[in-house]
Design a protein around this motif. Structure first.
Motif, PDB file in Angstrom:
ATOM      1  N   ARG A  49      43.468   0.099  14.195  1.00 28.88           N
ATOM      2  CA  ARG A  49      44.399   1.154  13.803  1.00 28.88           C
ATOM      3  C   ARG A  49      43.929   1.769  12.495  1.00 28.88           C
ATOM      4  NH1 ARG A  49      48.497  -0.815  10.105  1.00 28.88           N
ATOM      5  NH2 ARG A  49      48.118  -3.020   9.722  1.00 28.88           N
ATOM      6  N   ALA A  50      44.297   3.022  12.293  1.00 28.78           N
ATOM      7  CA  ALA A  50      43.962   3.738  11.066  1.00 28.78           C
ATOM      8  C   ALA A  50      45.249   4.235  10.427  1.00 28.78           C
ATOM      9  CB  ALA A  50      43.039   4.915  11.370  1.00 28.78           C
ATOM     10  N   VAL A  51      45.286   4.186   9.106  1.00 25.90           N
ATOM     11  CA  VAL A  51      46.438   4.637   8.343  1.00 25.90           C
ATOM     12  C   VAL A  51      45.953   5.651   7.316  1.00 25.90           C
ATOM     13  CG1 VAL A  51      48.272   3.905   6.757  1.00 25.90           C
ATOM     14  CG2 VAL A  51      47.568   2.401   8.630  1.00 25.90           C
ATOM     15  N   SER A  52      46.606   6.809   7.281  1.00 32.27           N
ATOM     16  CA  SER A  52      46.234   7.843   6.317  1.00 32.27           C
ATOM     17  C   SER A  52      46.638   7.411   4.911  1.00 32.27           C
ATOM     18  CB  SER A  52      46.931   9.159   6.683  1.00 32.27           C
ATOM     19  OG  SER A  52      46.637  10.144   5.711  1.00 32.27           O
ATOM     20  N   LEU A  53      45.687   7.517   3.979  1.00 27.78           N
ATOM     21  CA  LEU A  53      45.950   7.176   2.581  1.00 27.78           C
ATOM     22  C   LEU A  53      46.108   8.424   1.721  1.00 27.78           C
ATOM     23  CD1 LEU A  53      43.347   4.281   2.136  1.00 27.78           C
ATOM     24  CD2 LEU A  53      45.798   4.094   2.653  1.00 27.78           C
ATOM     25  N   ALA A  54      45.296   9.454   1.998  1.00 24.83           N
ATOM     26  CA  ALA A  54      45.353  10.715   1.249  1.00 24.83           C
ATOM     27  C   ALA A  54      44.904  11.846   2.166  1.00 24.83           C
ATOM     28  CB  ALA A  54      44.459  10.647   0.019  1.00 24.83           C
ATOM     29  N   ASP A  55      45.537  12.993   2.022  1.00 26.69           N
ATOM     30  CA  ASP A  55      45.187  14.168   2.825  1.00 26.69           C
ATOM     31  C   ASP A  55      43.931  14.842   2.283  1.00 26.69           C
ATOM     32  OD1 ASP A  55      47.429  13.827   4.426  1.00 26.69           O
ATOM     33  OD2 ASP A  55      48.685  15.112   3.168  1.00 26.69           O
ATOM     34  N   LEU A  56      43.165  15.444   3.171  1.00 24.07           N
ATOM     35  CA  LEU A  56      42.036  16.274   2.782  1.00 24.07           C
ATOM     36  C   LEU A  56      42.600  17.500   2.060  1.00 24.07           C
ATOM     37  CD1 LEU A  56      39.108  17.364   2.872  1.00 24.07           C
ATOM     38  CD2 LEU A  56      39.557  18.082   5.231  1.00 24.07           C
ATOM     39  N   SER A  57      42.119  17.768   0.856  1.00 23.22           N
ATOM     40  CA  SER A  57      42.614  18.900   0.073  1.00 23.22           C
ATOM     41  C   SER A  57      41.449  19.755  -0.411  1.00 23.22           C
ATOM     42  CB  SER A  57      43.418  18.410  -1.134  1.00 23.22           C
ATOM     43  OG  SER A  57      43.791  19.503  -1.951  1.00 23.22           O
ATOM     44  N   GLY A 101      39.935  13.552   2.503  1.00 22.87           N
ATOM     45  CA  GLY A 101      40.998  12.729   3.056  1.00 22.87           C
ATOM     46  C   GLY A 101      40.506  11.296   3.131  1.00 22.87           C
ATOM     47  N   SER A 102      41.425  10.347   3.071  1.00 18.78           N
ATOM     48  CA  SER A 102      41.003   8.947   3.187  1.00 18.78           C
ATOM     49  C   SER A 102      41.921   8.204   4.141  1.00 18.78           C
ATOM     50  CB  SER A 102      40.973   8.263   1.818  1.00 18.78           C
ATOM     51  OG  SER A 102      42.253   8.262   1.231  1.00 18.78           O
ATOM     52  N   PHE A 103      41.314   7.244   4.843  1.00 19.55           N
ATOM     53  CA  PHE A 103      42.005   6.460   5.861  1.00 19.55           C
ATOM     54  C   PHE A 103      41.602   5.001   5.730  1.00 19.55           C
ATOM     55  CE2 PHE A 103      41.732  10.724   7.419  1.00 19.55           C
ATOM     56  CZ  PHE A 103      42.923  10.940   8.089  1.00 19.55           C
ATOM     57  N   VAL A 163      37.137  11.753   4.913  1.00 19.32           N
ATOM     58  CA  VAL A 163      36.866  12.928   5.746  1.00 19.32           C
ATOM     59  C   VAL A 163      36.756  14.151   4.852  1.00 19.32           C
ATOM     60  CG1 VAL A 163      37.715  14.420   7.594  1.00 19.32           C
ATOM     61  CG2 VAL A 163      38.089  11.945   7.718  1.00 19.32           C
ATOM     62  N   GLY A 164      35.664  14.887   5.012  1.00 22.74           N
ATOM     63  CA  GLY A 164      35.464  16.150   4.307  1.00 22.74           C
ATOM     64  C   GLY A 164      35.286  17.271   5.304  1.00 22.74           C
ATOM     65  N   GLY A 165      35.202  18.480   4.811  1.00 27.89           N
ATOM     66  CA  GLY A 165      35.021  19.630   5.687  1.00 27.89           C
ATOM     67  C   GLY A 165      34.873  20.912   4.889  1.00 27.89           C
ATOM     68  N   THR A 166      34.915  22.031   5.616  1.00 26.13           N
ATOM     69  CA  THR A 166      34.750  23.345   5.007  1.00 26.13           C
ATOM     70  C   THR A 166      35.932  24.232   5.367  1.00 26.13           C
ATOM     71  OG1 THR A 166      32.349  23.171   5.179  1.00 26.13           O
ATOM     72  CG2 THR A 166      33.248  25.381   4.880  1.00 26.13           C
ATOM     73  N   LEU A 167      36.557  24.810   4.343  1.00 26.99           N
ATOM     74  CA  LEU A 167      37.644  25.771   4.526  1.00 26.99           C
ATOM     75  C   LEU A 167      37.067  27.170   4.392  1.00 26.99           C
ATOM     76  CD1 LEU A 167      40.755  26.438   4.615  1.00 26.99           C
ATOM     77  CD2 LEU A 167      40.616  26.509   2.105  1.00 26.99           C
ATOM     78  N   SER A 168      37.330  28.016   5.389  1.00 27.89           N
ATOM     79  CA  SER A 168      36.868  29.408   5.352  1.00 27.89           C
ATOM     80  C   SER A 168      38.058  30.319   5.067  1.00 27.89           C
ATOM     81  CB  SER A 168      36.230  29.801   6.683  1.00 27.89           C
ATOM     82  OG  SER A 168      35.090  29.013   6.923  1.00 27.89           O
ATOM     83  N   VAL A 169      37.901  31.165   4.033  1.00 34.28           N
ATOM     84  CA  VAL A 169      38.969  32.089   3.632  1.00 34.28           C
ATOM     85  C   VAL A 169      38.459  33.513   3.841  1.00 34.28           C
ATOM     86  CG1 VAL A 169      40.521  32.786   1.773  1.00 34.28           C
ATOM     87  CG2 VAL A 169      39.714  30.409   1.896  1.00 34.28           C
ATOM     88  N   PRO A 170      39.002  34.228   4.840  1.00 37.71           N
ATOM     89  CA  PRO A 170      38.546  35.595   5.077  1.00 37.71           C
ATOM     90  C   PRO A 170      39.050  36.560   3.998  1.00 37.71           C
ATOM     91  CG  PRO A 170      40.068  34.859   6.821  1.00 37.71           C
ATOM     92  CD  PRO A 170      39.950  33.763   5.829  1.00 37.71           C
ATOM     93  N   ALA A 171      38.386  37.686   3.904  1.00 38.48           N
ATOM     94  CA  ALA A 171      38.805  38.732   2.965  1.00 38.48           C
ATOM     95  C   ALA A 171      40.231  39.165   3.287  1.00 38.48           C
ATOM     96  CB  ALA A 171      37.851  39.928   3.066  1.00 38.48           C
ATOM     97  N   GLY A 172      40.999  39.440   2.246  1.00 36.43           N
ATOM     98  CA  GLY A 172      42.359  39.924   2.433  1.00 36.43           C
ATOM     99  C   GLY A 172      43.385  38.848   2.738  1.00 36.43           C
ATOM    100  N   THR A 173      43.045  37.599   2.578  1.00 36.17           N
ATOM    101  CA  THR A 173      44.006  36.519   2.823  1.00 36.17           C
ATOM    102  C   THR A 173      45.057  36.529   1.713  1.00 36.17           C
ATOM    103  OG1 THR A 173      42.336  35.159   3.912  1.00 36.17           O
ATOM    104  CG2 THR A 173      44.293  34.027   3.089  1.00 36.17           C
ATOM    105  N   PRO A 174      46.349  36.644   2.078  1.00 32.02           N
ATOM    106  CA  PRO A 174      47.400  36.664   1.055  1.00 32.02           C
ATOM    107  C   PRO A 174      47.613  35.271   0.445  1.00 32.02           C
ATOM    108  CG  PRO A 174      48.382  36.679   3.244  1.00 32.02           C
ATOM    109  CD  PRO A 174      46.889  36.767   3.433  1.00 32.02           C
TER     110      PRO A 174
END
Length: 189
Positions: A49-57, A101-103, A163-174
Motif C-alpha cells: 500500500r502507498a500513503v500520500s505524505l506531501a502533494d506535488l507542488s 510529491g512524496s509517498f 514524484v516530479g513533473g512539468t506544469l505547462s502554463v499557456p499564454a493568457g492563463t488568468p
C-alpha cells in the motif's frame, strides 16, 4: 411329420456361441495409466500500500504577459526549472515553494515494487475551471534511486518515493489556484 428336438440338442446350440466367443481373442484392454505427484504452493505476503505524505507542488509562479511557460520539478527535489516566461513568485514563506510529491510504501520485507503514473493529468483552476497540463511525471525511490519506475522495500517492508513533473502554463492563463488528483498505483513485481 414334425421334427422334434430334444432339449439336449438345444443346449448344444446355445452353448456353441459361448464356446466360440471364448476361443476368439478379445481386443486388448487399455493398460492402466501412469501417475505422478505434483505440488501446489503459495506465498502469502502483506498487501502493498502507498500513503500520500506531501502533494506535488509547482509553487507560486507568474508568467509574463502574452507569454507561456513551464515549471519542472525533479522527483528527487534537487532541481526546479522555470522555462520560457515562467518565474517564481514565492518569498519562501507560507509553503509556496515548489517540491515533489512524496509517498510512503508499506508491504513485505525486501520485495521490489513498481509504480504506475498517468501520462499526464489536468490541473483545474478553482475559480476559472481552466485546465493546465501536468506531464512528464516520474518517480524516484529512496531505497532504489536508480530504478525509474519502482523501488524496493527495506527489511522492515518500507520505502518512500517522490514524484516530479512539468506544469505547462499557456499564454493568457488568468490568476487562479490550480489543483489535480494524482493517481498512483503500486504493485509487487
Amino acid at each position: 411329420m414334425r421334427a422334434s428336438w430334444p432339449f439336449s440338442d438345444l443346449r448344444f446350440c446355445l452353448g456353441a456361441p459361448l464356446l466360440i466367443s471364448s476361443l476368439v481373442p478379445m481386443p486388448a484392454l487399455a493398460q492402466s495409466g501412469q501417475s505422478a505427484q505434483g505440488s501446489a504452493s503459495a506465498e502469502v505476503v502483506e498487501p502493498i500500500r502507498a500513503v500520500s505524505l506531501a502533494d506535488l507542488s509547482f509553487g507560486a509562479i507568474s508568467v509574463a504577459r502574452g507569454g507561456a511557460g513551464q515549471v519542472e520539478v525533479d522527483p528527487d527535489g534537487s532541481t526546479v526549472r522555470y522555462l520560457q516566461a515562467a518565474r517564481p513568485q514565492c518569498g519562501g514563506g507560507g509553503g509556496c515553494a515548489p517540491h515533489p510529491g512524496s509517498f510512503a510504501v508499506f508491504g513485505a520485507a525486501n520485495q521490489t515494487y513498481s509504480v504506475s503514473l498517468p501520462f499526464q493529468i489536468i490541473a483545474r483552476g478553482r475559480e476559472t475551471g481552466r485546465g493546465l497540463v501536468v506531464g512528464d511525471l516520474e518517480m524516484r525511490s529512496v531505497n532504489a534511486a536508480a530504478q525509474a519506475s519502482g523501488g524496493r522495500l527495506d527489511r522492515n517492508g518500507r520505502d518512500t518515493f517522490f514524484v516530479g513533473g512539468t506544469l505547462s502554463v499557456p499564454a493568457g492563463t488568468p490568476s487562479d489556484i490550480f489543483t489535480a488528483e494524482l493517481p498512483v498505483t503500486v504493485s509487487y513485481n
